[in-house]
Design a protein around this motif. Structure first.
Motif, PDB file in Angstrom:
ATOM      1  N   THR A   7     -12.679  20.044  94.298  1.00 49.98           N
ATOM      2  CA  THR A   7     -12.422  19.626  92.933  1.00 49.98           C
ATOM      3  C   THR A   7     -10.958  19.247  92.849  1.00 49.98           C
ATOM      4  N   SER A   9      -7.904  18.088  90.447  1.00 44.93           N
ATOM      5  CA  SER A   9      -7.425  18.064  89.067  1.00 44.93           C
ATOM      6  C   SER A   9      -6.181  17.193  89.024  1.00 44.93           C
ATOM      7  N   TYR A  11      -3.306  15.736  86.419  1.00 44.96           N
ATOM      8  CA  TYR A  11      -2.658  15.743  85.102  1.00 44.96           C
ATOM      9  C   TYR A  11      -1.849  14.457  84.989  1.00 44.96           C
ATOM     10  N   SER A  41      -5.975  17.800  78.091  1.00 45.76           N
ATOM     11  CA  SER A  41      -5.706  19.041  78.816  1.00 45.76           C
ATOM     12  C   SER A  41      -5.117  20.069  77.851  1.00 45.76           C
ATOM     13  N   ARG A  48      -6.418  15.226  81.639  1.00 49.07           N
ATOM     14  CA  ARG A  48      -6.784  15.879  82.892  1.00 49.07           C
ATOM     15  C   ARG A  48      -8.048  15.232  83.438  1.00 49.07           C
ATOM     16  N   ILE A  50     -10.946  15.518  86.251  1.00 45.38           N
ATOM     17  CA  ILE A  50     -11.605  16.430  87.179  1.00 45.38           C
ATOM     18  C   ILE A  50     -12.495  15.548  88.055  1.00 45.38           C
ATOM     19  N   THR A  84     -12.504  27.920  92.132  1.00 42.33           N
ATOM     20  CA  THR A  84     -12.643  27.443  90.754  1.00 42.33           C
ATOM     21  C   THR A  84     -13.814  28.102  90.047  1.00 42.33           C
ATOM     22  N   TYR A  86     -16.593  26.689  87.501  1.00 40.45           N
ATOM     23  CA  TYR A  86     -17.020  25.368  87.074  1.00 40.45           C
ATOM     24  C   TYR A  86     -18.432  25.374  86.495  1.00 40.45           C
ATOM     25  N   SER A 157     -13.961  22.270  85.109  1.00 36.98           N
ATOM     26  CA  SER A 157     -13.570  23.446  85.876  1.00 36.98           C
ATOM     27  C   SER A 157     -12.178  23.916  85.509  1.00 36.98           C
ATOM     28  N   SER A 159      -9.150  26.542  87.502  1.00 37.40           N
ATOM     29  CA  SER A 159      -8.878  27.249  88.754  1.00 37.40           C
ATOM     30  C   SER A 159      -8.785  28.746  88.490  1.00 37.40           C
TER      31      SER A 159
END
Length: 173
Positions: A7, A9, A11, A41, A48, A50, A84, A86, A157, A159
């Motif tokens: 996964t 991520s 930003y 986010s 964000r 994913i 994670t 999720y 998800s 973390s």
């Protein structure tokens, strides 16, 4: 190295064209995106992404490095499934008569911990949140009765470990 599910991520600032450039990074490497979700986010004015992929850790490191080169990207991270928490969400639209005529439908809904979202004369809609395997299992149970419509979201998800994105942004203030 063996392929694993990762996964990613990302930003970023919310700018037109960024999604296209990010997807191009995967296209150039012939890596299929299994799931994609973009949302606000926890940080104001920061989006964000994913992104879920199945590849080697070496390739995912390379991809994250390329993503971070995009000017709007603040920071990108990758995690394994074990790192994670999720879920995915799904909606099932099914003919209303089945809700009342087929008692097994009510048992399936109850046993799967699904929620009836709406009921109308012609159809009812069920919502299910969970792992992809749980949603696929529910799909297989409803399939013999006839599914009028089905949609599943991309993965969402968080973390398990703290991601240092908030601290990183604080340093820019």
């Amino acid at each position: 190295m063996e392929d694993k599910t990762f996964t990613i991520s990302v930003y970023s600032e919310n700018n037109v064209g960024l999604l296209n450039r990010i997807s191009g990074i995967f296209l150039k490497r012939h890596i299929n995106i299994l799931s994609l979700n973009v949302s606000e986010s926890e940080i104001e004015n920061v989006s964000r992404f994913i992104i879920v992929v199945n590849t080697t850790e070496k390739w995912v490191q390379n991809i994250v490095g390329q993503i971070e080169k995009q000017i709007e990207v603040i920071k990108a991270f990758y995690h394994t499934d074990e790192e994670t928490i999720y879920l995915e969400n799904a909606l099932f639209k099914i003919a209303s008569n089945l809700l009342f005529d087929e008692k097994q439908i009510q048992n399936i809904i109850k046993d799967s911990q699904s929620t009836i979202v709406t009921v109308s004369r012609d159809f009812f809609v069920i919502s299910k949140s969970g792992r992809r395997s749980e949603i696929e299992e529910l799909y297989e149970k409803f399939k013999p009765y006839g599914i009028m419509q089905f949609v599943r979201s991309g993965r969402i998800s968080v973390s398990k470990e703290k991601m240092e994105i908030s601290s990183l942004l604080e340093s820019y203030k």
